[in-house]
Design an enzyme around this catalytic site. Structure first.
Site, short mmCIF file in Angstrom:
data_model
loop_
_atom_site.label_atom_id
_atom_site.label_comp_id
_atom_site.label_asym_id
_atom_site.label_seq_id
_atom_site.Cartn_x
_atom_site.Cartn_y
_atom_site.Cartn_z
N GLU A 165 36.84 47.77 35.87
CA GLU A 165 38.63 46.93 35.91
C GLU A 165 39.13 47.23 34.99
OE1 GLU A 165 36.56 43.45 36.83
OE2 GLU A 165 36.68 43.52 39.03
N TRP A 198 31.55 37.00 34.10
CA TRP A 198 32.81 36.59 34.10
C TRP A 198 34.18 36.43 34.93
CZ3 TRP A 198 32.38 30.62 31.01
CH2 TRP A 198 31.27 30.64 31.45
N SER A 222 28.35 43.22 43.84
CA SER A 222 28.57 42.47 45.12
C SER A 222 26.53 42.12 45.24
CB SER A 222 28.87 43.44 46.15
OG SER A 222 29.87 43.54 46.67
P1 PGA Z 1 30.70 41.59 41.80
O1 PGA Z 1 31.01 42.30 39.57
O2 PGA Z 1 29.22 40.99 41.23
O3 PGA Z 1 31.48 40.51 41.63
O4 PGA Z 1 31.14 43.05 41.87
C1 PGA Z 1 29.81 43.37 39.39
C2 PGA Z 1 30.60 43.76 38.20
O5 PGA Z 1 31.67 44.16 38.57
O6 PGA Z 1 30.69 43.30 37.17
#
Ligand code: PGA
Length: 252
Positions: free
Chosen positions: A97, A10, A212
């Site tokens: 991230e 999330w 994605s």
């Molecule tokens: P996304 O993110 O499906 O929005 O590309 C995947 C993730 O960062 O785990």
């Protein structure tokens, strides 16, 4: 064959009210899908809500990070023991991230991985290369290095019953997923690397694809022999999209 696993990440989304609607919808939609495993990794403050709504359903829950120490004067950190208090089954470790924004080192990630393992929480270790690294052709080297620190410190056997998520950074949140061959080749590379040291651990290891993944591209990716499921960001925030991916996993 390894059972497929679909995990929602999330990220920093949600509120008590939104989560309640999303989780209630997911519980109803996923209830008949008993041929794969499902989980959501929620922000720390919502662990109790996830626990109370998801217990006795076929959706597990977990966190998106843990502290590398067990307890102590570490302001702002959350320990693995705290996750145990909420019966977490999973925690994401080393998401790109976090690595970029909070400068996580491979050593920190290795320590967190072992913290989770030792507490019987399944770590979902994220690995993956940037677009520049892929274009330079060094993606295997980059991903190998992310795994090597753990192997060097703790051996390959620690990957037994763990989860690795291959998440090419260029595919995360961009709408541009890796194509099935690109993903399968990297997943096979990761499994072979661990298999050379511990065949049984490599065989039991689940390697998810993240970046994605959506209901439209899920089948072509999840059908690949070394892709054991997905780590889903954006599409885990919408019950219909999440169900779409989960029912593909269930059908394979
Ligand atoms: P996304 O993110 O499906 O929005 O590309 C995947 C993730 O960062 O785990």
């Amino acid at each position: 064959m390894r059972r497929k696993l679909v995990v929602g990440n999330w990220k920093m989304h949600g509120s008590l009210a939104q989560n309640k609607t999303l989780l209630t919808d997911c519980i109803t939609k996923l209830a008949p899908l008993n041929n794969a495993d499902y989980a959501v990794c929620v922000p720390f403050p919502y662990l109790q809500q996830a626990q109370s709504l998801l217990q006795n359903t076929n959706i597990a829950w977990g966190a998106q990070n843990i502290g590398k120490f067990a307890t102590g004067a570490y302001t702002g950190e959350v320990s693995v023991g705290m996750l145990k208090d909420f019966d977490c089954q999973y925690t994401i470790i080393g998401h790109s991230e976090r690595n970029t924004a909070y400068c996580e080192s491979d050593e920190n990630i290795a320590a967190k991985f072992m913290m989770a393992k030792n507490a019987s929480i399944t770590p979902i270790l994220c690995v993956g290369e940037t677009l520049i690294e892929r274009e330079a052709g060094v993606m295997y080297h980059v991903v190998a290095k992310q795994i090597d620190t753990i192997i060097a410190l703790h051996g390959a056997t620690v990957f037994a019953n763990a989860v690795i998520s291959y998440e090419p950074i260029w595919a995360i949140g961009t709408g541009l997923a890796a194509n099935p061959e690109q993903a399968q080749t990297m997943h096979e590379f990761i499994r072979n690397k661990i298999s050379a040291l511990d065949f049984a651990a490599a065989n039991g290891l689940k390697i998810l694809y993240g970046g994605s993944l959506n209901p439209q591209n899920a089948l072509q990716l999840l059908v690949m022999p070394d892709i054991d499921g997905g780590l889903i960001g954006r599409c885990s925030l919408n019950a219909n999209d999440f169900e779409g991916i989960c029912s593909v996993a269930q059908s394979i």
